[in-house]
Design a protein around this motif. Structure first.
Motif, short mmCIF file in Angstrom:
data_model
loop_
_atom_site.label_atom_id
_atom_site.label_comp_id
_atom_site.label_asym_id
_atom_site.label_seq_id
_atom_site.Cartn_x
_atom_site.Cartn_y
_atom_site.Cartn_z
N PRO A 289 0.86 -1.18 0.00
CA PRO A 289 0.00 0.00 0.00
C PRO A 289 0.90 1.23 0.00
CG PRO A 289 0.08 -0.97 2.20
CD PRO A 289 0.87 -1.88 1.30
N LEU A 290 0.84 2.02 -1.06
CA LEU A 290 1.77 3.13 -1.21
C LEU A 290 1.24 4.37 -0.50
CD1 LEU A 290 2.86 2.50 -4.90
CD2 LEU A 290 4.17 2.06 -2.81
N THR A 291 1.42 4.35 0.80
CA THR A 291 0.98 5.44 1.67
C THR A 291 1.77 5.33 2.97
OG1 THR A 291 -0.89 6.35 2.92
CG2 THR A 291 -0.91 3.99 2.52
N ASP A 292 1.91 6.44 3.66
CA ASP A 292 2.54 6.43 4.99
C ASP A 292 1.51 6.16 6.07
OD1 ASP A 292 5.02 7.07 3.88
OD2 ASP A 292 4.58 9.22 3.94
N ASN A 293 0.28 5.89 5.66
CA ASN A 293 -0.83 5.77 6.59
C ASN A 293 -1.35 4.34 6.67
OD1 ASN A 293 -2.52 6.90 8.48
ND2 ASN A 293 -3.94 7.80 7.01
N ALA A 294 -0.44 3.37 6.53
CA ALA A 294 -0.85 1.95 6.50
C ALA A 294 -0.04 1.12 7.49
CB ALA A 294 -0.70 1.38 5.09
N MET A 295 -0.70 0.13 8.05
CA MET A 295 -0.07 -0.92 8.86
C MET A 295 -0.17 -2.22 8.09
SD MET A 295 0.83 0.25 11.99
CE MET A 295 0.55 1.73 12.97
N LEU A 330 -3.40 -3.66 15.56
CA LEU A 330 -2.96 -2.72 14.51
C LEU A 330 -3.99 -1.60 14.33
CD1 LEU A 330 -1.51 -5.16 11.80
CD2 LEU A 330 -0.26 -3.81 13.51
N VAL A 331 -5.27 -1.96 14.45
CA VAL A 331 -6.33 -0.95 14.38
C VAL A 331 -6.14 0.09 15.48
CG1 VAL A 331 -8.80 -0.56 14.76
CG2 VAL A 331 -8.05 -2.39 13.22
N CYS A 332 -5.88 -0.37 16.69
CA CYS A 332 -5.68 0.55 17.82
C CYS A 332 -4.47 1.45 17.59
CB CYS A 332 -5.53 -0.23 19.12
SG CYS A 332 -7.04 -1.11 19.62
N ARG A 333 -3.40 0.90 17.03
CA ARG A 333 -2.22 1.72 16.71
C ARG A 333 -2.56 2.76 15.65
NH1 ARG A 333 2.46 -2.37 15.30
NH2 ARG A 333 3.44 -0.41 14.63
N GLN A 334 -3.38 2.37 14.67
CA GLN A 334 -3.80 3.33 13.65
C GLN A 334 -4.62 4.46 14.26
OE1 GLN A 334 -2.72 4.17 11.02
NE2 GLN A 334 -3.01 2.83 9.29
N GLU A 335 -5.47 4.11 15.22
CA GLU A 335 -6.28 5.13 15.87
C GLU A 335 -5.41 6.15 16.59
OE1 GLU A 335 -10.52 3.07 16.95
OE2 GLU A 335 -8.82 2.58 18.23
N VAL A 336 -4.36 5.66 17.23
CA VAL A 336 -3.44 6.57 17.92
C VAL A 336 -2.74 7.47 16.91
CG1 VAL A 336 -1.30 6.70 19.28
CG2 VAL A 336 -3.08 5.03 19.88
N ASN A 337 -2.29 6.87 15.80
CA ASN A 337 -1.56 7.63 14.78
C ASN A 337 -2.44 8.70 14.12
OD1 ASN A 337 0.66 6.06 15.28
ND2 ASN A 337 0.40 4.75 13.48
N SER A 338 -3.70 8.34 13.88
CA SER A 338 -4.59 9.26 13.16
C SER A 338 -5.41 10.15 14.08
CB SER A 338 -5.52 8.48 12.23
OG SER A 338 -6.33 7.57 12.98
N GLY A 339 -5.37 9.84 15.37
CA GLY A 339 -6.10 10.66 16.33
C GLY A 339 -7.59 10.44 16.34
N THR A 340 -8.04 9.26 15.87
CA THR A 340 -9.48 8.98 15.86
C THR A 340 -9.93 8.31 17.15
OG1 THR A 340 -9.09 6.86 14.74
CG2 THR A 340 -9.59 8.76 13.37
#
Length: 340
Positions: A289-295, A330-340
């Motif tokens: 996935p070519l994004t910095d927003n992926a786990m 990984l979902v929880c880590r994404q939430e922390v990264n994105s602030g959701t």
């Protein structure tokens, strides 16, 4: 003004990977129009690329030769007076229309004995350019044999109206977070995390306040329905019930996307949505996935990646052993990264 035609690939993910090439062409030839000849399946992708002038319908399905028909169709293409053509698929058939249309410059990789149909042939070196996005970019003739320089990640643009329309159509509570699950993979089941696990994940996401949607093609409808019932109807099944345009719009307003390595995964990445990408038989070394927003979720088993459509060992351990708890983490880590 120079007129350029691009013959599009047939897969959604591959179409997304072609956006940086289109952007680079526009950079190199500022005064140009770029048209895309694409199947109906991938046309919505190209309608989300700002550098594209027109998206033309390629009426030929995968595997269809229809030589006489292609010759007739090429006459209409010839009337557009294209100066050059980038042919992204490596098949013989894909090079026929620009050849019949007598487009002066026809650029593509050597393959299927189509050398006489091309004016500028490139030899594909997969060892040096394993990623498809780079392979497409290396077709840039104006750079000769040199590399096209640093590529931006693929990006798709969704209009504000499309976002508002899809929100009004599907989202009941405006304050709720939105999660999209993409359990399908057109390539085959060896890419598909079990639907039972998607169902359990949907329950956990629902308990966190997400409105959960399952999206995919009509081929994923049965899986979507199973996820809907096994999740106690938390995950709403939209597989086969939306157009690709609608699916893209829904992904664009999502707070989270969990997906197999599929076309929709690449769409979510190109929309820069918080993403958890699940890999089984494939590898993020080749189709990341070519994004910095992926786990990335992947078990590095000795048998993986095998790049097979079905598991040759008939156990699917690369996906069966990938736990719901791991994906949820990984979902929880994404939430922390994105602030959701």
């Amino acid at each position: 003004m120079k007129k350029i035609l691009v013959i599009a690939p047939s897969w959604i993910g591959d179409a997304v990977m072609s956006q940086p090439l289109i952007s680079k062409i526009k950079e190199a030839v500022i005064s140009c129009e770029i048209d895309i000849l694409a199947s109906s399946w991938v046309q919505p992708i190209y309608r989300k690329i700002p550098q594209v002038s027109r998206v033309l319908l390629n009426p030929y399905l995968h595997g269809q030769l229809k030589l006489k028909s292609r010759l007739q169709f090429a006459k209409s293409i010839k009337n557009n007076h294209y100066d050059e053509c980038y042919i992204l698929p490596n098949s013989f058939k894909s090079a026929l229309i620009p050849f019949f249309a007598k487009i002066p410059i026809r650029i593509g990789y050597i393959g299927e004995c189509r050398y006489p149909l091309l004016t500028h042939c490139k030899r594909l070196n997969k060892a040096n350019t394993p990623k498809l996005v780079d392979q497409y970019a290396h077709l840039l003739k104006y750079k000769s044999e040199s590399t096209p320089g640093k590529l931006d990640n693929p990006r798709l643009a969704v209009s504000k109206k499309s976002k508002t329309d899809i929100q009004n159509q599907f989202i009941k509570l405006q304050r709720k977070k939105i999660a999209c699950l993409c359990p399908g993979a057109e390539f085959g089941p060896a890419k598909m995390w079990p639907y039972e696990k998607y169902s359990e994940l949907a329950k956990q996401l629902g308990s966190k306040g997400y409105e959960v949607f399952v999206i995919g093609s009509k081929n994923d409808a049965l899986i979507g329905e199973k996820i809907y019932f096994l999740s106690n109807k938390i995950a709403k099944n939209l597989c086969g019930k939306t157009s690709l345009d609608d699916a893209i719009a829904l992904l664009s307003i999502s707070d989270l996307v969990v997906s197999n390595d599929s076309g929709l995964m690449h769409v979510a990445a190109a929309l820069n949505r918080p993403l958890v990408a699940i890999y089984g038989s494939s590898s993020p070394a080749f189709t990341p996935p070519l994004t910095d927003n992926a786990m990335i979720a992947r078990l590095k088993l000795p048998c993986s990646p095998c790049f097979q459509r079905t598991c040759p060992l008939e156990h699917m351990e690369c996906l069966e052993s990938l736990s719901v708890d791991h994906i949820y983490g990984l979902v929880c880590r994404q939430e922390v990264n994105s602030g959701t």
